[in-house]
Every structure is written in structure tokens, then in C-alpha cells.
Motif scaffolding. Structure first.
Motif, PDB file in Angstrom:
ATOM      1  N   ARG A 222       0.834  -1.196   0.000  1.00  0.00           N
ATOM      2  CA  ARG A 222       0.000   0.000   0.000  1.00  0.00           C
ATOM      3  C   ARG A 222       0.867   1.243   0.000  1.00  0.00           C
ATOM      4  O   ARG A 222       1.836   1.352   0.762  1.00  0.00           O
TER       5      ARG A 222
ATOM      6  N   THR B 130      -3.207   7.302   2.306  1.00  0.00           N
ATOM      7  CA  THR B 130      -3.761   7.842   3.552  1.00  0.00           C
ATOM      8  C   THR B 130      -3.283   9.272   3.825  1.00  0.00           C
ATOM      9  O   THR B 130      -3.473   9.785   4.915  1.00  0.00           O
TER      10      THR B 130
ATOM     11  N   SER C 100      -3.096  13.497   3.350  1.00  0.00           N
ATOM     12  CA  SER C 100      -4.127  14.524   3.254  1.00  0.00           C
ATOM     13  C   SER C 100      -4.256  14.986   1.809  1.00  0.00           C
ATOM     14  O   SER C 100      -3.280  14.971   1.054  1.00  0.00           O
TER      15      SER C 100
ATOM     16  N   GLU D  90      -8.219   4.330  -3.557  1.00  0.00           N
ATOM     17  CA  GLU D  90      -7.707   4.786  -2.263  1.00  0.00           C
ATOM     18  C   GLU D  90      -6.674   5.888  -2.511  1.00  0.00           C
ATOM     19  O   GLU D  90      -5.462   5.692  -2.407  1.00  0.00           O
TER      20      GLU D  90
ATOM     21  N   PRO E 157      -6.551  10.392  -2.070  1.00  0.00           N
ATOM     22  CA  PRO E 157      -7.346  11.481  -1.491  1.00  0.00           C
ATOM     23  C   PRO E 157      -7.681  12.652  -2.411  1.00  0.00           C
ATOM     24  O   PRO E 157      -8.430  13.548  -2.001  1.00  0.00           O
TER      25      PRO E 157
END
Length: 438
Positions: A39, A44, A46, A77, A79
């Protein structure tokens, strides 16, 4: 007389040795492993700390598995991305599917763009122009409608795009090796599935591992619009030392509407005109193969061989020497002359090892072994692909016309197609659910 005889023997030994070296090289080509897909930290992060990405999906009709294909874009996945769903016709059958997804994922920045801008003969490029012009981000992910993407694909691709090559050159394009899975038990579907997941994957990975030139399939490509706006497909290096210098005349995506193989030409332009490089991430482009007949498969292979030979003639002519039947003739002849190994034994060992290697490649790309439910059909498709490869190549080599989306084209020496206007197909192609359109 003895001198001539010795010279002849030296020549035979040299040719046999060369054949054995070539045989061994193709057995030992590097195969990148795809079993581990870590991953990315970008998944994850911002939204303000990662570069924005505009995902462009060109749509036409009801591709097999269309809902799941498109939904995989909404569930990335990452952002900071937007989705631009491009259709040429307001009555396109894909629109109800798209609207359902927009209702299901209201929090995702996604919109439909209807209409096309005709910039050339390539309908995919014409369809994408609206999305290309309205994209709010510099990084573009062009993703075909028959491709499913794993949730972590985008984050890992952006990672690769921002990581320089070992030579220090900037990466201009990230692509993914196609991995096919068929939902239909038709001859063409199974042969295409076997081809993409074995021979095509091996050579695609080997060429990109050696990386002496561009080799890209456009199922899933990520690049920067700012780079594309500097090139025009001439493949002539930009001589200026200005880092923002661009080619003269029309540049960007509109410049590639005149090519059928716009994906290959864009990749080659970034490589040769800008001197930049490509990279493969550890993901695959899961290409859903629909209802393909044997005739469909043959026509598709003929079409792209004829296009490719006008773009990279030398590489195209070398292609038969990478195929199993030609390879086993070279290897068995060399071994028989050098060490007296019977040809029949070499042939048996060759095809046994070839099947073992191909199944290993399949397992690496799929991240699971070949499903037992399709083993017989897959093996039959694999054998048919090996037998048909050389006849299809020879047929494609001695011709310059191709059929695509109900039209016939004459391929010119620079790889551009010329529409044969006087040719009338027997019937207009009809878009139906479950049928592949490429």
C-alpha cells in the motif's frame, strides 16, 4: 578443400552457437513479480499533500462488466482525484450505468461529458477531448472502459510517476501490463486471454525491463498534460535547452487524433521528443474480455501488427523469432548440431518448460493460480495461440488495410490511417451487451 571445409564448419558452429544463445536468452528474460503490491503512503495522506489526478474514461456502449469496471475508479484509495466520464452520443447505452454510479458515490468528484471534438480519425481521442480540455489537474489517468483497477492502483502509480529512474531521468508515463480475464467460453475470448496473460505479458515485461525504447499499451496510462502539450508525435527530439520548450505546430492530445495507435505514439513522443522515460507499477490493467469470436481475435491481431509495422518495422520483423515454434526450431537445431540432442526430446522439453513458465507468469500477474474451472479452456486457448501466431503474423505482414469500428483504413508509412471511403461494410456495427469493442 580442407580450408573451405573448416570454414564451413566454423560457420555452422557459429550459427548454432548464436541460435543457442538466442534460445537461452529468451528463456531467461526477466519477469517482474506482481505478487506483492504494498500500500502506498499516498493512500492515507491529506488531499492537500498529494498531486491531484484527473481520471478520464472514454465510454461507448455496454462493455462487459461495465458497472464494476467504472465503479473501481470511484473506489480508488487516493485522497485527491476527479473522474471525467466521456461519451460521444447523448443516447449512449453507457449513460444509465454512469448515472447510477454518480448517485451511489455523491461524495466523489465525478461528472459526465457528452459530445466529441473531431480532431482526427481516432474516435477514442475525439471522445476524450472534452475531458482533456476540462480536466482540473495536470496528471491524467487515461483508463479504458473495459478495465478494472484495484483500489490501490492510482496511489502506487503516482508514486512511480514521481520517482526518477535509476539513470536519474524523470518518469513521464506510468503504465500497467494488461491482464485479461474472460467471462465467455468462446474461442476468441479464451485465445485472447491466454495470449495477453502469457506471451504478451512476458515480452511486454522483458522489453520494458531492458528499456531501450518505448513499448506501451494504452489500457491504463498516467502522464502529465504539461508534458503532452510539448509534443506532437513527430518523434524528433526538441533541440532547445529550455525546459519548457515545445514542438512547433499542433501539440497535445489533438495532435495524436490522426493515429490509430495513439497510446503507442504518445508514449514514444514523451520518450523521444522530451528524452523522458516510462515505468511499470506493480499493478495490472485487468482487461475484461467479452464475447469474442475466433474471427474477432484474428482481425484484432492483424490490425495491430499492420499498424505496428509502420511505426516500429525492425521490432515487428523480429517478433517471429520470439515465438515458441520458431524458437524451438532454432533451439533444437542448434542443440542437435552442437551436442547431438534429438530434436523430439528438445521439442518436448521446450513446450513443457514453456507451459510451466507461462503458468508462473499467469500466477504472478493474477496473484493466484490458474482457476481449476477454466484450466482446460485456458490450455486449449494457449495451444491455439501458439499455433496461430506465425500464420497470423505472415498474413498481417503482407497487407496494409485494417478494419476498425465498421470502417476500413489504409495504413500509411508514418503509421497514420487513411479512410477508404468507397468501402461499404455489410452492415453497421451494433453495440450489444457482452461484446468487445477495441
Amino acid at each position: 578443400m580442407n580450408t573451405n571445409s573448416n570454414d564451413y564448419n566454423v560457420l555452422r558452429i557459429s550459427l548454432a552457437s548464436l541460435g543457442l544463445i538466442w534460445f537461452s536468452f529468451l528463456w531467461s528474460i526477466c519477469r517482474k513479480r506482481y505478487r506483492l503490491r504494498p500500500r502506498s503512503p499516498l493512500a492515507t495522506a491529506s488531499p492537500s499533500s498529494v498531486p491531484g489526478v484527473s481520471i478520464l474514461r472514454p465510454l461507448k456502449g455496454l462493455d462487459t462488466n461495465l458497472y464494476e469496471n467504472l465503479e473501481s475508479t470511484f473506489t480508488q484509495e487516493y485522497p485527491n482525484f476527479e473522474i471525467l466520464l466521456c461519451v460521444a452520443d447523448e443516447d449512449d447505452q453507457a449513460l444509465p450505468v454512469v448515472r447510477d454510479l454518480l448517485s451511489k458515490y455523491p461524495h466523489v468528484a465525478a461528472k459526465i461529458l457528452v459530445g466529441e471534438e473531431v480532431v482526427g480519425v481516432n474516435p477514442k481521442v475525439n471522445n476524450l477531448m472534452g475531458g482533456y480540455r476540462s480536466a482540473s489537474n495536470d496528471i491524467l489517468w487515461i483508463l479504458d472502459s473495459n478495465v478494472v483497477a484495484d483500489p490501490g492502483t492510482l496511489a502506487r502509480a503516482v508514486d512511480a510517476l514521481q520517482t526518477p529512474t535509476k539513470s536519474g531521468k524523470r518518469v513521464a508515463l506510468v503504465h500497467h501490463v494488461p491482464f485479461a480475464f474472460s467471462t465467455e467460453s468462446r474461442a476468441g475470448s479464451r485465445i485472447d486471454e491466454a495470449f495477453l496473460n502469457t506471451n504478451h505479458a512476458k515480452m511486454y515485461l522483458a522489453i520494458n525491463t531492458v528499456a531501450i525504447d518505448s513499448c506501451v499499451v494504452g489500457k491504463s496510462n498516467i502522464y502529465r498534460r504539461s508534458d503532452l502539450e510539448r509534443v506532437n508525435g513527430s518523434l524528433k527530439p526538441i533541440k532547445s535547452t529550455d525546459p519548457n520548450a515545445k514542438q512547433e505546430g499542433l501539440c497535445g492530445l489533438p495532435a495524436f487524433g490522426k493515429f490509430l495507435a495513439e497510446d503507442n505514439m504518445i508514449a514514444s513522443a514523451l520518450w523521444h521528443e522530451l528524452g523522458l522515460r516510462h515505468d511499470l507499477s506493480c499493478d495490472v490493467a485487468r482487461n475484461v474480455v467479452g464475447n469474442m469470436s475466433l474471427h474477432d481475435y484474428i482481425q484484432r491481431r492483424v490490425r495491430w501488427i499492420r499498424v505496428r509495422k509502420h511505426i516500429v518495422m525492425a521490432a515487428t520483423l523480429a517478433e517471429p523469432f520470439t515465438e515458441s515454434i520458431v524458437l524451438v526450431v532454432i533451439g533444437s537445431s542448434s542443440l542437435k548440431y552442437l551436442v547431438g540432442l534429438p530434436r523430439w526430446l528438445c521439442i518436448l522439453v521446450h513446450f513443457f518448460l514453456l507451459l510451466v513458465v507461462d503458468l508462473d507468469v499467469y500466477t504472478s500477474l493474477a496473484a493466484h493460480p490458474l482457476p481449476h474451472s477454466i484450466k482446460r479452456e485456458f490450455w486449449a486457448g494457449w495451444a491455439a495461440r501458439e499455433v496461430l501466431a506465425l500464420p497470423i503474423f505472415l498474413w498481417a505482414l503482407f497487407g496494409n488495410t485494417v478494419e476498425w469500428r465498421g470502417r476500413r483504413y489504409q495504413i500509411l508509412n508514418n503509421g497514420e490511417p487513411e479512410n477508404i471511403k468507397h468501402w461499404i461494410p455489410s452492415a453497421e456495427p451494433v453495440l450489444t451487451p457482452g461484446r468487445i469493442y477495441t
